[in-house]
Structures are given as structure tokens and as C-alpha cells.
Design a protein around this motif. Sequence first.
Motif: not given
Length: 357
Positions: A172-179
Motif C-alpha cells: 500500500q502507499e502508506s507502506d512506502f511512506k513509512d519505509a
Amino acid sequence: MTTSVKNNFLPPGLVSNLQEVLLSRKGGSEDDPSKSNEDSTQPSTSDAVEANSDAECSKPVVLVTNGDGIEAAGLTFLVEALVRDGLCNVNVCAPQSDKSVSGHSVTLRETVAVTSAEINGATAYEVSGTPADCVSLALSGALFSWSKPLLVISGINRGSSCGHHMKKDESQESDFKDAVTVCLPLINAAVRDIEKGIFPKSCLLNIEIPTSPSTNKGFKLTKQSLWRSTPSWLAVSANRHPGGFMSNQQSLGIQLAQLSRDASAAGAARRITTQKKNVEIESVGVSGKNYSNRVKKYFRLEFVDKEQDDTDEDLDFRALENGFVAVTPLSLSQHHESDIRTTASEWMNAALPHGEQ
């Protein structure tokens, strides 16, 4: 000879008014020289633009590429974060489309098209070739004004590259932001210490980020496992569509290469379960010839990931299973692997607030 007002193309009244205005302005400057000096000390717009340009030129150059394509969320969020930090001059050269699992391939006997791309604050190009084409072109000096960036970053990509295996997933996009939040301190530390000359020489870091990046247990220095996917070709019927590269595992990854020596597509975390990736190929005849009597067959390539029996907790995939961000140092020379691991460990302990776990 005197020139009368009649010989001027302007009306006499307008000429008179203009003369009065010019005289008053000249007199004002002479009466108040301090004002003239004050005005001369104010920076002009062109001076400000030139100063900003000089500041940008003084920043270290960082090249960003990936395997998922230039429109991938992982690359976009990472570039935006690097631009916001303002510590480096961000340049992007990435594939025009998804080129996953082809990071080391190059384009031969074909023309590669390059198109400028819009990513705020970065100089960006999309390339119709592979990730290796992108980096090779960027380093050639033919596309950018530089030919040797301080650092090459590949990612953040979907999927895992633990060991030598290949796997795509659906994040998900939120995973990339957190990464990005997780990786940025390590990237900034690398940029800073490469400039200082204290980053491990001839070393690249493969960073594997576990599912739910924001809940990771910290960075852990790991060893590259020997796990690899097993290829298997299966015949399929002509009316079947090729399978996708998706699984239920959400995982991300990034790879840092010092002095632009390597920028193959990075990967990330995985669950140790059997997964398959499918590519369908078709045998095609040469155009213009009649192959109506020939048989056309379809095949699907499946990569099968098998369970791993290795219990070494320092291996990349074991660290990910346990919730750590796995940082695997890789040397350009196999003879220096042990030395690189030692120097990378020392660097991480000094560069990061909490060191390695």
C-alpha cells in the motif's frame, strides 16, 4: 545650428513635462546620495537566482533509480523526501515502465528513448530501457552534466531480494511512506559520511524493510542468504492469460551504492512460504512468412520459493521474519566480504542514533 521644438515628433507640452521629470529625478538623486547608495546595496532578483543556483551546485549529487518504473509510489515518496531535506541535488533516471526482475539486463541493438519527467525539485528522466540502462546512461555523461554521483539509490521497490530470489508483492502507499521515514536517516548518514570520506569503501548496502515498516524493531546488520527461486516452465492453453506478480505479502526494499558502482533493483522482506511468479511467453514467427501450418504454443515461467532450513539469525530473511530492518553490506570484491561486514558494522554503530540492534 539650433533645433526648434517643431522638428521634434513629440508635442511641445509633452517634451516639456518629460524634461521637468528628468530634471527632478536627477536632482533627487543628487540631493540624497545616501538613498542611491542604499538602493545599490539591495540584491537584485538576478543576484538571488544566481546565489540559489550556486547553492544547488555545491550540494552532492545523488542518483535515484528503481525497478518498478518512474511512476512507482516508492520512488516518488523517496525523491520528494530527499528534496524536502535539501541535503543533496536529486537526479532521477528510471525505467519508463515496470522492469522488475530485469535489473541486470541491458538493451542491445535497439534505440533507447529518454523523456524528461516531472518530479518537483528533482531533475528527472524516464528511459525506455532497463534499470541497468538507466544507471549506465546516467553515468556516461551524455544525459546529465555530471558523470559521477556521490551515491546511487535504487528503490524503494516492491518485493524481496533476500539472497538471490525474486518476488513481487502488493504493498500500500502508506507502506512506502513509512519505509521512506525508516530509510531516510540511513541515507542521510551515508551521504554525510561519503563526503567526509569515512563511509566503507567499495561497499553497497541492501536494505530490506519488513511488513509494517513503522513497527520495525530497528536496524540489524545481516548476511546475504543463499536462497534463490527455482524456475519451472509449464505449458498452458492458448486462451489463458498470464498470471500476475502479486502475493499477499507486503514488503519493500531499497539499495544504496556508493560512487555509483551498482544500482540493480533492490528488494525487501518476505514470509517463508511457497510463492510463484508468472511470465508468459509466446513463440512468434517472422512477419511476412506463412506459418499457418505451424503449431503455436504458450508457456508460463514460474519461480517457486521453497522453505528455508537455515536457522542462522544473522541471515537477511531471518532478520526480516523477526521484524528487523535488514542491512546487508555487499562488497564489489568477494575477497573483502568479511572486511566489509566489520567496517559496515562499525559505521552503522557510529552513524545511527541507536546503532545496529
